[in-house]
Scaffold this active site. Structure first.
Site, PDB file in Angstrom:
ATOM      1  N   THR A   1       0.800  -1.528  -0.041  1.00  0.00           N
ATOM      2  CA  THR A   1       0.096  -0.085  -0.083  1.00  0.00           C
ATOM      3  C   THR A   1       0.858   1.381   0.017  1.00  0.00           C
ATOM      4  OG1 THR A   1      -0.180  -0.180   2.523  1.00  0.00           O
ATOM      5  CG2 THR A   1      -2.097  -1.166   1.215  1.00  0.00           C
TER       6      THR A   1
ATOM      7  N   LYS B   1       3.805  -7.076   3.562  1.00  0.00           N
ATOM      8  CA  LYS B   1       3.529  -5.572   3.197  1.00  0.00           C
ATOM      9  C   LYS B   1       3.349  -5.178   4.633  1.00  0.00           C
ATOM     10  CE  LYS B   1       0.538  -3.119   3.487  1.00  0.00           C
ATOM     11  NZ  LYS B   1      -0.673  -2.444   4.433  1.00  0.00           N
TER      12      LYS B   1
ATOM     13  N   THR C   1      -0.094  -7.596  12.079  1.00  0.00           N
ATOM     14  CA  THR C   1      -0.257  -5.917  11.900  1.00  0.00           C
ATOM     15  C   THR C   1       0.166  -5.873  10.532  1.00  0.00           C
ATOM     16  OG1 THR C   1       1.967  -5.835  12.918  1.00  0.00           O
ATOM     17  CG2 THR C   1      -0.051  -5.561  14.275  1.00  0.00           C
TER      18      THR C   1
ATOM     19  N   GLU D   1       5.684   3.934   7.671  1.00  0.00           N
ATOM     20  CA  GLU D   1       5.097   5.197   7.060  1.00  0.00           C
ATOM     21  C   GLU D   1       6.114   6.510   7.508  1.00  0.00           C
ATOM     22  OE1 GLU D   1       1.153   5.221   7.820  1.00  0.00           O
ATOM     23  OE2 GLU D   1       0.597   4.250   5.928  1.00  0.00           O
TER      24      GLU D   1
ATOM     25  N   ASN E   1      -0.339  10.418   6.545  1.00  0.00           N
ATOM     26  CA  ASN E   1      -1.718   9.985   7.346  1.00  0.00           C
ATOM     27  C   ASN E   1      -2.711  11.078   7.535  1.00  0.00           C
ATOM     28  OD1 ASN E   1      -1.598   7.271   8.028  1.00  0.00           O
ATOM     29  ND2 ASN E   1       0.360   7.657   8.679  1.00  0.00           N
TER      30      ASN E   1
ATOM     31  N   THR F   1     -10.332   9.473   3.166  1.00  0.00           N
ATOM     32  CA  THR F   1     -11.435   8.335   2.948  1.00  0.00           C
ATOM     33  C   THR F   1     -12.446   8.723   1.730  1.00  0.00           C
ATOM     34  OG1 THR F   1     -12.492   9.396   4.715  1.00  0.00           O
ATOM     35  CG2 THR F   1     -11.222   7.432   5.101  1.00  0.00           C
TER      36      THR F   1
END
EC number: 2.3.1.35
Lengths: 396, 396
Positions: free
Chosen positions: B146, B172, B183, B269, B391, B396
Site C-alpha cells: 500500500t 507488506k 499487524t 510510513e 496519514n 477516505t
C-alpha cells in the site's frame, strides 16, 4: 458554583510568584505558591518507575498530611541526577522555607524540563532569594511552562455552609502526556477546610476521570505531579464525606481538574485541535474510559483529524484494539455530531458540512456500544508536523 | 543455512502472479500464491476485535489444516462491510479456485487498503480471471503493497535429511503496525514436509519474537495475517518436533520472519531509519521484549532519533513506564554502540562521533538491567514529518 476570573492565588490566604533565574534563556522559570497557614495536602505522582528527585523528596514530605507551599522550576527536570539531585531538591525546599521563616518540611518541590543534568544551584539559590509575598501569580503560572503555548488556569467559586469557597488550579503540559498520573504538573489551591485523607481520596478518584484520561503522545514522564493545598481560611465547617458540602466541593474540584486536563490536551505539543472522545454503553465506566482513551491516543486517528479526514474506519479500528469487549455489529460512531456509522453499518453524510465541522478547533467523537451502562470520556489532540518538529529539534 | 536470491515462488511447486485490476490507480493490486499440491497451512491473525471479512473467511478455511493458495488484493481492506463483505471474500476464493479447477475451500483470502467500502467485484472478477501459472512472483510481491516504498522478501535455503529445503517469504507493512499479530500481511512458502499442527505451533512461537516485536505507530489493523504454506515437495521426511531437522527448519523460518519483520519496521510510513532495541538482564524474556518494544514505540524516542538527538533520558523514561520491574540505579544504556548511561549514571561521550552514528539508517539501542536473565529485541522506526503527511492526506 461558577467560574470566575482569577489565579492560583485567588483563594483566601494564598500568594504566588515567579521570575527568571536563568534555567531558560529568557522566560520565567522559577516560582512558588504559598499558603499563609499550613494546608491539608494531597498529591498524585507519576507511575513511571524512573522518578525524578523532586518526586521522591515531595513524596516524603506528603507523609505529614500538611504543607505550606511548593517551589517549582522549569527548564531542568532534576531527573536521573542521583544523590546530588536528591540533595538539590531538598535544598530548594530549605531555601524556600528559609525565605519565609517556615519549616523546610512544609515545602513540596516540583521540576520540569531536560532530563539528566544537575540543577545549576547558584542560579536557583539566587532566584529563590528574590521570590516574595507581593508576587505576581500569573508569573508563577507562566514559570512552570516548557513547550506550552498558553497559561492554563481555572478558578471556581461557590458557597459551602454559607461561606464563599474558592478552588483554583494551574497546570503545565505539552509533551510526554499519557496515562496514570498526571503526566504533567498541576497545582490546585483552595480555602476550603477539609482533612488531608478525604482530600487525597477525592483527588485520586477525580484524577482517574480527568488527568488520567488525557493523552498527547503516550509517553509518561518522570516528573508528573498534581498537588492540592486546602488551607481552610474560608472558615467553612470541615467537609465530611457524603455531606452536601462534600458533593459541592467535589463538583468544584472536578470542574477545575477537568478544565486543566482539557487545557493540557488542547495545548499538546504541535496540536491544532482538541479531540474529545465520549463512549457510552460499555461494560463498565473503566472500559468506556479505556476505549475513549484508545481513540484519542491512536496516531492514525490523530493524523486523520489533523487532515480533516472523517476517517471513521480508524476510529472503529481503535475501538477494536482497545482491549475492551465490543461487538462490531452494534457499534455506532458520530463525528462532530454527525452519525457516520450506525449499528455496525456505514451511513452517508454531507461531506461539505463534515469538512466545516472538522475545521473547528475542537472535535468530538461519540461512540455508542450495547454492552452495558459504562460511560467515559478522554481528551487528546491531533498529531501534526509541529509535534515532530518540536521533538526532533529539542536537543539534549 | 544461507540466504539466496529468489521470490515467494522459489520453493518447489509454488507459483505466484500479480496484476492491476483497478483498485489502485496504476499499480498492481491483485495477486495469488499457489502450490501445485495441497500444503500444510498455519496462520496467525490480528487480535483486533474488529476483523475484516477476509480474516473471518480465512479462519474458517484454516480448520482443514491444508490450503493450496491465497488470493490477495490491495487498495480495499473489505473491512466493516457486513454480510456483503463476507460474500465478496468467499467469492474471491471461489473465483481463484475455479480458475485452477481446485476446491474453493483450498484458497485463503487477504485484503489490505481502505476500510468501510465494498469491493468492486466486477474489477476483481475480471482480474482473477487473468491470473495464471506463468505469472511473475515479483508482481505478486508488489501487488500486496500500500504505502510501502519497497518490495519485502527473504529466501533461505538449507539441507534437511539430505534434501534441499527452501523457505521464502514476502510482506507488506507501512502504517497500523503494532502488537499482537502481525499487524500487516506476510506470506511464507516452503517445500518442507511438516504437519499443520507443528507448523502452527512453530509459527505462533516465532511470531512472538518477530512480527509481534515490531511497531510503527501503535495501531493494530483489522486485516493482519501471516500465512505459511508448506507443500512437502522437497521430499524430506516429515519434520518431527525436537529433531535436528526441526531445529534447522525452525532456524530457517525464524530467519525469514525476522528479515520480513525488520523490513516492515524499516519501511514504516515516513520512516528514515530502522531502530533496533535490545534489552538484556530483565526478569524474563517477555519483560525484555516488552521493554524493547516500549522504547521503539515511544514517540519521543522516535522523534529524537529522527532529529539525531542522543536523548538517553527519553529512552530511560520509556524503560521506566514499560510496566516491567526495573531499578533505575542499575540501568545501563548504549546508543549506537556508545555507552551514554552506566549503572544509573550519565556518562560523557564524543558528540561528533555520536552525531555521525545517529545519521546512519539503522540505529541500535542496547539496555542492560540487573534483574535477571531475560533478553528480547524489538524493531521500529523514527517518527518524521512524512508520517504525519502520509496519514493526514490519506483521505477516505
Amino acid at each position: 458554583m461558577k467560574e470566575i476570573e482569577g489565579t492560583i492565588a485567588t483563594p483566601k490566604g494564598f500568594f504566588a510568584d515567579g521570575l527568571h533565574c536563568g534555567l531558560k534563556k529568557e522566560k520565567v522559570d522559577l516560582g512558588w505558591i504559598v499558603s499563609e497557614v499550613p494546608a491539608s495536602a494531597a498529591a498524585v505522582f507519576t507511575t513511571n518507575q524512573v522518578q525524578a528527585a523532586p518526586i521522591l523528596v515531595t513524596k516524603e514530605k506528603m507523609q505529614a498530611g500538611t504543607l505550606q507551599g511548593v517551589i517549582v522550576n522549569a527548564g531542568n527536570a532534576n531527573a536521573c541526577t542521583g544523590e546530588q539531585g536528591l540533595k538539590d531538591a531538598q535544598e530548594m525546599a530549605e531555601l524556600a522555607a528559609a525565605q519565609l521563616h517556615t519549616s523546610p518540611e512544609a515545602f513540596a518541590v516540583a521540576s520540569t524540563g531536560i532530563i539528566g543534568k544537575s540543577l545549576p544551584m547558584e542560579k536557583i539559590t539566587a532566584g529563590i532569594q528574590q521570590l516574595n509575598r507581593q508576587g505576581d501569580a500569573h508569573r508563577f503560572q507562566r514559570a512552570i511552562l516548557t513547550t506550552d503555548l498558553t497559561e492554563k488556569s481555572s478558578v471556581i467559586q461557590s458557597t459551602i455552609a454559607d461561606k464563599t469557597v474558592t478552588v483554583a488550579g494551574c497546570a503545565k503540559g505539552s509533551g510526554m502526556i499519557h496515562p496514570n498520573m498526571a503526566t504533567m504538573l498541576a497545582f490546585v489551591t483552595t480555602d476550603a477546610a477539609i482533612a488531608p485523607a478525604l482530600l487525597q481520596a477525592l483527588l485520586k478518584e477525580l484524577t482517574d476521570v480527568t488527568f488520567n484520561q488525557i493523552t498527547v503522545d503516550g509517553d509518561t514522564s518522570t516528573n508528573d505531579m498534581v498537588l492540592v493545598l486546602a488551607n481552610g481560611l474560608a472558615k467553612n465547617p470541615t467537609i465530611e464525606a457524603g455531606t452536601p458540602a462534600y458533593h459541592e466541593f467535589k463538583g468544584m474540584l472536578k470542574a477545575v481538574l477537568t478544565a486543566l486536563a482539557k487545557a493540557v490536551a488542547k495545548d499538546g505539543e504541535g496540536a491544532s485541535k482538541l479531540i474529545e472522545a465520549h463512549t457510552s454503553g460499555a461494560v463498565t465506566d473503566e472500559a468506556a474510559r479505556m476505549i475513549s482513551k484508545t481513540i484519542v491516543g491512536s496516531p492514525l486517528v490523530k493524523t486523520a483529524l489533523f487532515g480533516k479526514d472523517p476517517n471513521w474506519g480508524r476510529i472503529l479500528c481503535a475501538v477494536g484494539y482497545s482491549g475492551q469487549p465490543i461487538d462490531p455489529a452494534t457499534v455506532s460512531i458520530a463525528l462532530a455530531d454527525i452519525p457516520v456509522f450506525v449499528q455496525g453499518t456505514p451511513v452517508a453524510f454531507d461531506e461539505t458540512i463534515m469538512q466545516e465541522q472538522l475545521a473547528e478547533n475542537e472535535v468530538k467523537v461519540v461512540v455508542e456500544l450495547k454492552e452495558g451502562a459504562g460511560v467515559g470520556t478522554a481528551w487528546g489532540c491531533d498529531l501534526t508536523y509541529d509535534y515532530v518538529k518540536i521533538n526532533a529539534l529539542y536537543h539534549t
